[in-house]
Design an enzyme around this catalytic site. Structure first.
Site, PDB file in Angstrom:
ATOM      1  N   GLU A   2       0.106 -10.834   3.061  1.00 47.29           N
ATOM      2  CA  GLU A   2      -1.068 -10.134   3.596  1.00 47.29           C
ATOM      3  C   GLU A   2      -2.335 -10.944   3.299  1.00 47.29           C
ATOM      4  O   GLU A   2      -3.322 -10.855   4.024  1.00 47.29           O
ATOM      5  CB  GLU A   2      -1.173  -8.717   2.994  1.00 47.29           C
ATOM      6  N   ARG A  27      -4.014  -4.860  -2.315  1.00 48.65           N
ATOM      7  CA  ARG A  27      -2.900  -5.574  -2.956  1.00 48.65           C
ATOM      8  C   ARG A  27      -3.269  -6.145  -4.330  1.00 48.65           C
ATOM      9  O   ARG A  27      -2.440  -6.747  -5.003  1.00 48.65           O
ATOM     10  CB  ARG A  27      -2.380  -6.669  -2.023  1.00 48.65           C
ATOM     11  N   LYS A  46      -1.178  -0.228  14.037  1.00 49.25           N
ATOM     12  CA  LYS A  46      -1.648   1.130  13.695  1.00 49.25           C
ATOM     13  C   LYS A  46      -2.286   1.763  14.923  1.00 49.25           C
ATOM     14  O   LYS A  46      -2.053   2.935  15.233  1.00 49.25           O
ATOM     15  CB  LYS A  46      -2.718   1.064  12.595  1.00 49.25           C
ATOM     16  N   GLU A  78       0.373   7.400   6.786  1.00 46.27           N
ATOM     17  CA  GLU A  78       1.606   7.668   6.045  1.00 46.27           C
ATOM     18  C   GLU A  78       1.302   8.485   4.788  1.00 46.27           C
ATOM     19  O   GLU A  78       1.967   9.482   4.485  1.00 46.27           O
ATOM     20  CB  GLU A  78       2.288   6.361   5.615  1.00 46.27           C
ATOM     21  N   LYS A 131      -6.824   3.856  -1.139  1.00 44.65           N
ATOM     22  CA  LYS A 131      -8.187   3.322  -1.215  1.00 44.65           C
ATOM     23  C   LYS A 131      -9.072   4.011  -0.173  1.00 44.65           C
ATOM     24  O   LYS A 131     -10.154   4.477  -0.474  1.00 44.65           O
ATOM     25  CB  LYS A 131      -8.147   1.816  -0.998  1.00 44.65           C
ATOM     26  N   HIS A 170      25.485 -13.766  -5.009  1.00 46.34           N
ATOM     27  CA  HIS A 170      26.674 -13.310  -4.280  1.00 46.34           C
ATOM     28  C   HIS A 170      26.317 -12.869  -2.868  1.00 46.34           C
ATOM     29  O   HIS A 170      27.086 -12.153  -2.227  1.00 46.34           O
ATOM     30  CB  HIS A 170      27.345 -12.180  -5.061  1.00 46.34           C
TER      31      HIS A 170
HETATM   32  O1  F6P Z   1      -2.229  -1.398   6.247  1.00 46.25           O
HETATM   33  C1  F6P Z   1      -2.454  -2.301   5.214  1.00 46.25           C
HETATM   34  C2  F6P Z   1      -3.188  -1.685   4.073  1.00 46.25           C
HETATM   35  O2  F6P Z   1      -4.528  -1.530   4.377  1.00 46.25           O
HETATM   36  C3  F6P Z   1      -3.007  -2.485   2.801  1.00 46.25           C
HETATM   37  O3  F6P Z   1      -3.864  -3.545   2.720  1.00 46.25           O
HETATM   38  C4  F6P Z   1      -3.214  -1.441   1.761  1.00 46.25           C
HETATM   39  O4  F6P Z   1      -2.722  -1.849   0.520  1.00 46.25           O
HETATM   40  C5  F6P Z   1      -2.436  -0.301   2.360  1.00 46.25           C
HETATM   41  O5  F6P Z   1      -2.671  -0.407   3.751  1.00 46.25           O
HETATM   42  C6  F6P Z   1      -2.799   1.065   1.871  1.00 46.25           C
HETATM   43  O6  F6P Z   1      -4.142   1.385   2.106  1.00 46.25           O
HETATM   44  P1  F6P Z   1      -4.823   2.603   1.395  1.00 46.25           P
HETATM   45  O7  F6P Z   1      -4.794   2.362  -0.075  1.00 46.25           O
HETATM   46  O8  F6P Z   1      -6.224   2.658   1.922  1.00 46.25           O
HETATM   47  O9  F6P Z   1      -4.058   3.841   1.750  1.00 46.25           O
END
Ligand code: F6P
Length: 554
Positions: free
Chosen positions: A356, A271, A515, A211, A205, A387
């Site tokens: 969240e 989410r 973060k 990451e 987004k 199990h």
């Molecule tokens: O760190 C949490 C978060 O902002 C989530 O709410 C979101 O789904 C995820 O990181 C990924 O964010 P983005 O789509 O901006 O990479």
């Protein structure tokens, strides 16, 4: 007025003392119609909440609380596109993404539907071209593998849905998901992939998530290294990369051409985003028509949710029963137990959705709550869980309410499997409810020839207290439409609980501090020594990791 000062809350508190004593089995004994009276059916989903310590009075008091706390008003505000995400000053309109009606949905006087339809059409075009082998890689070969690079909502939704709808996928186009910044995730995924036939979708987004960008850059490097002899870098990225983001500047800077960038809007929470272009890997994997069936199932649930009185409303009743356990019976965790291997990722998806959204400790006005909010969500598919951790559910000292989710019809046709799966699912809810008394255990052991001290010693270990609550959610079949309805059911459940708790379910400030501090630790690791300002444990850990690192690794 504070939530806990409201007469409707106090009435539930008083009622909980009486209900806390009653056994669910007695509620069934007193009311032969209980199974029907405490079940709801809509959108192809049966929601049976009769195996909970809930009477008609409990239900009526819970509904009164929801009304008093303003659930219907907040629901209307969401569907009207008002800015109910108060800390980010945003509307909350994932429901618009699956609006299958011709109703306009307005944000600041503008209908968002034409923009949504335009992106959906572009997604359809892309899905058809890739699946039909028309859009090809840089060397002219059709794509065989899609790698979605994203994390959180930009990973879990598409991953969960694509896995859940595995039987609807096409063998010629495999979907992979890379989320973890641990290089092992990307490396393991790329092993065996052919760069000439691999398409990367970078889903973020914000397009700033560390990451995702790290993985995307490494994937680009892999592609360029492997195919450098065949085409220039810009052509390779153009052919092998697409992006889904609200940050079009950043996607351009990465080198992704505008025709391969799918936008969405700030009023779609991460989410809640699988219904947007974040669902592109789903559309590629199962085809756009089936993606639309997923949207249609969710829309059906939206219509049910907004038009049905709370006492007959599936998500609302799921929310109220959950809240009853959390706030009045002191049960703050909730297990999600899909009896469907294809729903493997549902617990993880719901963990983000619920925790969240409702893992919040202050209300909308910033005042700390004096009541528990969002539950701890955990779980794994049945029968595997039986199990492993079911021991705790049956005989542990904590009572964990659980959702058992199952489809009446199997997706696969291996003889005998589905009956076993169904039998186990239903029997577990029965066992949790019924339990096994000491007398029953003794009778069983005696029948096996055991007597005396040995029998008495063993008996308490084999007693099941029973009276353990569960919901059962039955789908006819795990298909796109019913899955869409199921996800929307959970989204609205979370909404109703957040509305009652008067928290903002649509921000996630709690993920920021870690973060931020990671930036400082990263600098220390790069510098080869811990900087000032850390607590002694953190300082020592940084030093220890540095000491342990094999030279040349940094
Ligand atoms: O760190 C949490 C978060 O902002 C989530 O709410 C979101 O789904 C995820 O990181 C990924 O964010 P983005 O789509 O901006 O990479």
């Amino acid at each position: 007025m504070r939530l806990t000062d409201r007469p409707t809350w106090k009435a539930l508190l008083a009622h909980s003392r009486a209900m806390g004593e009653s056994r669910i089995a007695d509620l069934f004994a007193r009311d032969p119609q209980r199974a029907q009276a405490f079940s709801l059916e809509s959108c192809g989903i049966l929601f049976d909440y009769s195996k909970n310590p809930v009477s008609a009075e409990t239900r009526q008091l819970l509904v009164a609380l929801a009304e008093d706390a303003g659930v219907p008003a907040l629901m209307a505000a969401m569907f009207e596109g008002r800015r109910i995400n108060v800390t980010e000053n945003r509307a909350v309109l994932h429901i618009a993404l699956r609006n299958r009606s011709s109703r306009p949905i307005m944000v600041d006087g503008q209908d968002v539907m034409p923009g949504i339809r335009a992106i959906l059409e572009r997604m359809r075009g892309m899905a058809e071209r890739i699946r039909g082998g028309i859009a090809k890689g840089s060397t002219g070969r059709a794509f065989t593998d899609i790698v979605n690079i994203g994390i959180g909502g930009s990973d879990l939704g598409p991953l969960m849905v694509t896995t859940a709808l595995r039987p609807f996928g096409s063998p010629g186009l495999r979907a992979h998901f890379v989320s973890n910044v641990d290089g092992a995730h990307l490396a393991a995924t790329l092993t065996g992939l052919d760069p000439e036939t691999t398409l990367f979708i970078v889903s973020s987004k914000t397009f700033t998530t560390q990451e995702t960008l790290t993985n995307a850059r490494s994937a680009r490097e892999w592609l360029l290294t492997k195919l450098s002899a065949k085409a220039p870098a810009a052509i390779l990225v153009e052919h092998h990369f697409a992006a889904v983001s609200t940050n079009l500047e950043a996607t351009a800077a990465f080198g992704i051409i505008p025709e391969r960038v799918f936008g969405f809007w700030d009023w779609v929470g991460g989410r809640y985003s699988l219904w947007s272009a974040i669902g592109l890997p789903i559309a590629l994997a199962i085809g756009f028509d089936r993606f639309e069936a997923l949207l249609a199932g969710a829309f059906e649930m939206d219509e049910h949710f907004r038009n049905t009185p709370l006492a007959h409303n599936l998500p609302a009743m799921a929310a109220l029963v959950g809240l009853w356990h959390i706030d009045f019976l002191g049960r703050p965790t909730h297990a999600v137990l899909p009896y469907a291997q294809d729903l493997l990722y549902l617990p993880a998806f719901l963990q983000q959705l619920d925790m969240e959204s409702n893992g919040k400790r202050v209300d909308r006005s910033g005042t700390p709550t004096n009541y528990l909010t969002g539950p701890v969500i955990w779980g794994a598919p049945g029968t595997n869980g039986q199990h492993a951790f079911f021991q705790h559910l049956h005989q542990g000292t904590q009572v964990t309410p659980a959702d058992f989710i199952v489809a009446a019809n199997a997706s696969d046709t291996l003889p005998g499997h589905n009956e076993l799966l169904l039998a186990n699912c239903i029997a577990q809810t029965e066992a949790l409810l019924r339990g096994k008394s000491a007398d029953e255990v003794r009778a069983e052991l005696k029948a096996r020839g055991m007597r005396g001290e040995e029998l008495e010693q063993l008996t308490p270990h084999r007693v099941f207290p029973g009276n353990r609550p569960s919901n059962t959610i039955v789908l006819k079949q795990l298909d796109p439409r019913s899955l869409g309805a199921l996800i929307a059911f959970y989204e609205h459940k979370v909404f109703v609980q957040g509305a009652i708790w008067n928290i903002n379910s649509f921000d996630q400030w709690g993920v920021e501090l870690g973060k931020q501090l990671a930036g400082g630790v990263l600098e220390d690791l790069k510098a080869g020594k811990p900087g000032p300002g850390h607590d002694p444990s953190t300082q020592r850990l940084i030093q220890h990791v540095l000491d342990q690192q094999v030279k040349g690794d940094r």
